[in-house]
Enzyme design. Sequence first.
Site, mmCIF file in Angstrom:
data_model
loop_
_atom_site.group_PDB
_atom_site.id
_atom_site.type_symbol
_atom_site.label_atom_id
_atom_site.label_comp_id
_atom_site.label_asym_id
_atom_site.label_seq_id
_atom_site.Cartn_x
_atom_site.Cartn_y
_atom_site.Cartn_z
ATOM 1 N N GLU A 194 0.809 -1.227 0.000
ATOM 2 C CA GLU A 194 0.000 0.000 0.000
ATOM 3 C C GLU A 194 0.842 1.277 0.000
ATOM 4 O O GLU A 194 0.831 2.052 0.980
ATOM 5 C CB GLU A 194 -0.954 -0.010 1.199
ATOM 6 C CG GLU A 194 -1.934 -1.176 1.151
ATOM 7 C CD GLU A 194 -2.945 -1.181 2.286
ATOM 8 O OE1 GLU A 194 -2.745 -0.449 3.274
ATOM 9 O OE2 GLU A 194 -3.944 -1.914 2.189
ATOM 10 N N GLU A 363 -5.504 -8.389 -0.259
ATOM 11 C CA GLU A 363 -6.245 -8.101 0.981
ATOM 12 C C GLU A 363 -7.690 -7.725 0.676
ATOM 13 O O GLU A 363 -7.960 -7.003 -0.290
ATOM 14 C CB GLU A 363 -5.646 -6.897 1.724
ATOM 15 C CG GLU A 363 -4.410 -7.169 2.507
ATOM 16 C CD GLU A 363 -3.922 -5.932 3.256
ATOM 17 O OE1 GLU A 363 -4.752 -5.097 3.687
ATOM 18 O OE2 GLU A 363 -2.692 -5.806 3.378
#
Length: 445
Positions: A194, A363
């Site tokens: 991320e 995720e």
Amino acid sequence: MWVTILLSAFIAFVIFKITLISYRRRRYPEPHYDWSQINTDEISFPQDFHWGTATAAHQVEGSLSNNWSTHEVVKGLEQSGFACDHWNRWEEDYNLLSELGVSSYRCSIEWSRLEPEQGVWKEEALQTYSAMVDDLIARKIRPVITLHHFSHPQWWEAKGGFADKDNIAAFVHYCERVFDTLSDRVDIWVTINEPTVFSSMGYSLGFFPPGRRSLRLTLRVMRHVMLAHARVYRSLKAKRPDAQIGIAKNVTLFDPRNRWSPIDWPLSRLLEWLWNGAWRNGITNGRMLFTAIPEAKDSLDFVGLNYYTHVLTGLSIGALRRLEFPKRDQEVATEFGYPMYAEGFRRAIEFLAPLGVPIEITENGVADAADTLRPEHLKRHLWVLSEAIKDGYDVRSYHHWSLMDNFEWAEGYSMRFGLYHVDFETQERTLRSSGELYKEIISSN
Ligand code: IFM
């Protein structure tokens, strides 16, 4: 003159009519499904699809000393402490993976364990990671290794971390050492988790280390993180060309809160570009935020998608600074505050598809201590995923976040994302109903 007036009135009338029709047809600018009409049990996945779960070192291992543990103390946050004590209990935790029946497991390596002081390497810790990999493979579980998941050694942070371009060499060196030890058995690697969350939370919002609030610094860090990813990609590919190397991109969607507001729409487009578009440009064109990063062009063998929500953007954007999120009337707020918006999962996949590489869902999950929302959350997202695959999108895996409750960064232990409940006093793990559901889904798909 009369002709002009009449013509203008006519055009205004037509615009008004079109607007009215489109408003009636769609209340919101973004798509919403009528879930009461959808049978979320109707899902199917390819034979070789990987089902998995994900964790990250700092969130589960415990007893770490790094940029995050420092930040916890400096900011007076709840401390990660022993976390799930996974460093000592990993074998038992791998039994949980086997119990679920997953065929893939995403976890991260903690750089501060391997190089606690600059140039001082702890071979033993690397060997523990190596043993973990062996154990996963023996269980027929594919290890997906993340090299940087928000945490790194404090000495590297003190030198400026990703804010200083000169620090990238040390990061690449660490990645190479891990790769040299594990790449004979690990085929799939995530360089950085991320990148935009890391940059914005640490340098704009100040919730993550180093707790800064500077737009200029944020943009610089975003570029350096991209550069670091690209250099690691090039270096590891040179060592083993058939390794699959990617990144885990959090695709958060920004939708105008009020479709009629002259501010909400451009603001949402701007944030969407900063969060998602600028990053994708970096990979597609080797240019990011008006800077050439030629190494970044095509530096992905797959792209990892972390999907959670959309953010309704508008004048109330100030709320974002306190991590409060508006939601549509019919949306359910998750415990974290942001809405459950499974429709956006499809949009996130569509956003990544032009990169032209396979997608791994690295995720997806929800904070839900009572486990009342997670089953529906899981079913909706898997239905959307199943439809996307049927429609031809090349998605290879789904990793649920997370295997077990763990340390949720600035939120501490208050947000519980686990398929397994963890009692942090006794370290007992208990499968939640949603875990049972996931297990059934895996076995029948
Ligand atoms: O726990 C985090 C993870 O570390 C990164 N992605 C989002 C998760 C839930 O907030």
